[in-house]
Structures are given as structure tokens and as C-alpha cells.
Design a protein around this motif. Structure first.
Motif, mmCIF file in Angstrom:
data_model
loop_
_atom_site.group_PDB
_atom_site.id
_atom_site.type_symbol
_atom_site.label_atom_id
_atom_site.label_comp_id
_atom_site.label_asym_id
_atom_site.label_seq_id
_atom_site.Cartn_x
_atom_site.Cartn_y
_atom_site.Cartn_z
ATOM 1 N N VAL A 26 0.839 -1.198 0.000
ATOM 2 C CA VAL A 26 0.000 0.000 0.000
ATOM 3 C C VAL A 26 0.873 1.247 0.000
ATOM 4 C CG1 VAL A 26 -1.592 1.369 1.408
ATOM 5 C CG2 VAL A 26 -2.018 -1.075 1.052
ATOM 6 N N VAL B 72 -5.859 1.595 -0.346
ATOM 7 C CA VAL B 72 -6.017 0.520 0.635
ATOM 8 C C VAL B 72 -5.482 -0.764 0.027
ATOM 9 C CG1 VAL B 72 -8.025 1.590 1.747
ATOM 10 C CG2 VAL B 72 -8.368 -0.044 -0.123
ATOM 11 N N THR C 34 -5.405 -5.303 -0.150
ATOM 12 C CA THR C 34 -6.205 -6.521 -0.105
ATOM 13 C C THR C 34 -5.506 -7.515 0.806
ATOM 14 O OG1 THR C 34 -5.049 -7.571 -1.935
ATOM 15 C CG2 THR C 34 -6.916 -6.155 -2.491
ATOM 16 N N LEU D 3 -11.006 -9.275 -0.603
ATOM 17 C CA LEU D 3 -10.870 -7.857 -0.317
ATOM 18 C C LEU D 3 -10.714 -7.560 1.161
ATOM 19 C CD1 LEU D 3 -13.475 -6.331 -2.777
ATOM 20 C CD2 LEU D 3 -11.011 -6.055 -2.842
ATOM 21 N N SER E 89 -11.584 -2.874 2.879
ATOM 22 C CA SER E 89 -11.530 -2.504 1.465
ATOM 23 C C SER E 89 -12.895 -2.667 0.798
ATOM 24 C CB SER E 89 -10.462 -3.312 0.726
ATOM 25 O OG SER E 89 -10.560 -4.685 1.030
ATOM 26 N N SER F 42 -15.994 5.222 -0.163
ATOM 27 C CA SER F 42 -14.862 6.130 -0.328
ATOM 28 C C SER F 42 -15.303 7.451 -0.947
ATOM 29 C CB SER F 42 -13.788 5.494 -1.215
ATOM 30 O OG SER F 42 -12.749 6.423 -1.461
ATOM 31 N N VAL G 152 -7.178 0.009 -4.944
ATOM 32 C CA VAL G 152 -7.136 -1.257 -4.208
ATOM 33 C C VAL G 152 -5.872 -1.977 -4.658
ATOM 34 C CG1 VAL G 152 -8.335 -3.403 -3.676
ATOM 35 C CG2 VAL G 152 -9.654 -1.339 -4.139
#
Length: 277
Positions: free
Chosen positions: A160, A240, A242, A253, A257, A264, A270
Motif C-alpha cells: 500500500v 487501501v 487486499t 478484499l 476494502s 470512499s 485497491v
């Protein structure tokens, strides 16, 4: 290569515009894909359905032409390619994006599943694509120059942050790194508390790789979904992770997420964790 999926909706055009800007930043070509029934893609389809197949191809090409025009208007200098994809949009986009750096889709589409806050295609590709996915919601009128990344101390946090730092550097934006914590009977301190250690360990190495990125560290008590939603309001991008690969999108997910796909307030990246959970 960046690939964006379009379906003729406004959301698809917003995703195309975002993808065009991203392709220009990364200096890579943009492929725009639109899926129709597999049997209709073959130009040699004959028999009683030949006219239907031709009509479907013509409609698909029109959708692609409109999206390509939007992409070139957004960033005139980028390389744009269009392609009709055979089959269900989710599977077709996942297959087309196997060699891509990024797959971009809109948050709402024209699929059969209605009543969902996020389209079934967006949810499906975010859970199953082998590359990173960006789901584009309607952008704030004046987004602030900031990328927001949510970290939790899991192995996915490193991926991330690698993605978020690279995006912040490309855009010349600040990076806000957010860690949400639940009540444990201990307040986070200005010293080396357990939550501060999670953030410190997550950031280790990334600052050195991107010394020009201004980093804002945030440790906030609360549910991660609410914390990230507040932090990302008005931001240019929320990132974010996974939890790896799996059979069902919901299992892949993870709850945070999945929830951010629905709620969001900014375009949502993702990021695919490269190791299985």
C-alpha cells in the motif's frame, strides 16, 4: 499499460479521464476496453443473429470512440488504443489487464445488478484482478493535493505504501498515512506506544526511497472505515490493500476494502498484495 473499462455511462467517462491523467503521469499507453457478448465480437458471425451481432459491435465501437475522445481531450499527448472485449465485463477486463500496471473502472455502471452503491463490475474486478485496481467515484470539485493511505501493520501495508508514495511523488502531492486503532485501555502517546510502532514499522524504508514526499502521520481511534472515510474526504486518492487471493471477492478484499468500495469519498486504489493470505 493502463486499461480502463467503459460501458457508456458517465462513471465510465470519469474513469477514462482519470486513467488518461494517470497514463500521462506514468508515461505509458492507455487501452480502453468495452465488453460485449463473445459471439458478437467475431465479425464473421452469421445466421439469424448476424444483424444483432453487427448492431452490438457498432454500439460498442461508439462507446469506445466517445471514451477515446474524452481521453485525448483530457491528455492530448498520450497513446490511446480501443478494444472490444468478448464476454462478461468482469472476466473480460480481468483477462485484458493481466499484463497491465493498473486497471481502472467507474464506481457505477450499466450492469444488471442494481441497488448496489458500487457496481458489480467494480466490485468484481477489485476482488479478482491480478493487478492493482482504481475505482473512480465522482471527484471533489477542488480535490486537495494529497494522497491518503490506510495501513494496519499487515503484510499488505508495505505494498500500500509503495503504491501511495509513488503516486504522491508522481503528482507532487503530500502523503497522509493513516492508522486506525480500537480501544485497548491505553491511549496512544507521543512516545513509542504500540500504535506508533505500527506506523513507524510500516513506513520503514519508504521515506528513504521517496525523500521528496511530504508525509503526514495520523493515528486515530475509531473504526477503520470511518477513520479512512473522514481522512480521504476531499483528497485526490485513497489507497487501501487486499488480503491476497481467493475464490470469493468478499474473502479477497477484506471488510475494510469492501466497505471503502461503497463509501470512499475519493478515487480508491485497491492495491494487490503479492503474497497469499
Amino acid at each position: 499499460m493502463i486499461i480502463v473499462g467503459v460501458d457508456g455511462s458517465r462513471a465510465g467517462l470519469e474513469a477514462t479521464a482519470w486513467a488518461a491523467r494517470e497514463a500521462a503521469l506514468r508515461e505509458v499507453p492507455l487501452t480502453i476496453g468495452h465488453a460485449i457478448a463473445g459471439w458478437a465480437v467475431e465479425t464473421g458471425a452469421g445466421g439469424r443473429y448476424a444483424e444483432v451481432a453487427a448492431w452490438m459491435r457498432q454500439g460498442g465501437e461508439s462507446v469506445l470512440a466517445t471514451a477515446a475522445e474524452r481521453a485525448r481531450r483530457e491528455r492530448p499527448g498520450i497513446s490511446v488504443k480501443t478494444v472490444l472485449l468478448p464476454g462478461d465485463p468482469r472476466g473480460a477486463l480481468i483477462d485484458a489487464a493481466r499484463e497491465a500496471q493498473l486497471l481502472v473502472v467507474g464506481s457505477h455502471g450499466l450492469g444488471a445488478v442494481r441497488g448496489l452503491l458500487v457496481g458489480s463490475v467494480a466490485h468484481g474486478v477489485a476482488g479478482q484482478a491480478t493487478c492493482d485496481v482504481v475505482v473512480v467515484r465522482e471527484l471533489p470539485a477542488q480535490p486537495r493535493d494529497e494522497v491518503v493511505a490506510g495501513v494496519d501493520g499487515s503484510p499488505a501495508s508495505s505494498r500500500v505504501l509503495a503504491f501511495a508514495f509513488a503516486e504522491a511523488e508522481l503528482r507532487g502531492h503530500a502523503l497522509r498515512v493513516v492508522h486506525a486503532w480500537s480501544w485497548t485501555g491505553l491511549e496512544p502517546s507521543d512516545g513509542e506506544g504500540p500504535e506508533r510502532a505500527v506506523l513507524r514499522d510500516a513506513l520503514a524504508g519508504h521515506r528513504e526511497n521517496h525523500p521528496g514526499v511530504h508525509v503526514i502521520e495520523e493515528i486515530v481511534q475509531g473504526h477503520p472505515v470511518e477513520v479512512l472515510r473522514e481522512a480521504a474526504t476531499g483528497a485526490g486518492l485513497l489507497v487501501v490493500g487486499t488480503h491476497g487471493y481467493g475464490t470469493f471477492a468478499g474473502m479477497v478484499l477484506g471488510s475494510v476494502s469492501q466497505a471503502m468500495l461503497q463509501h470512499s469519498p475519493a478515487p480508491l486504489a485497491v492495491v494487490r498484495c503479492r503474497t497469499e493470505a
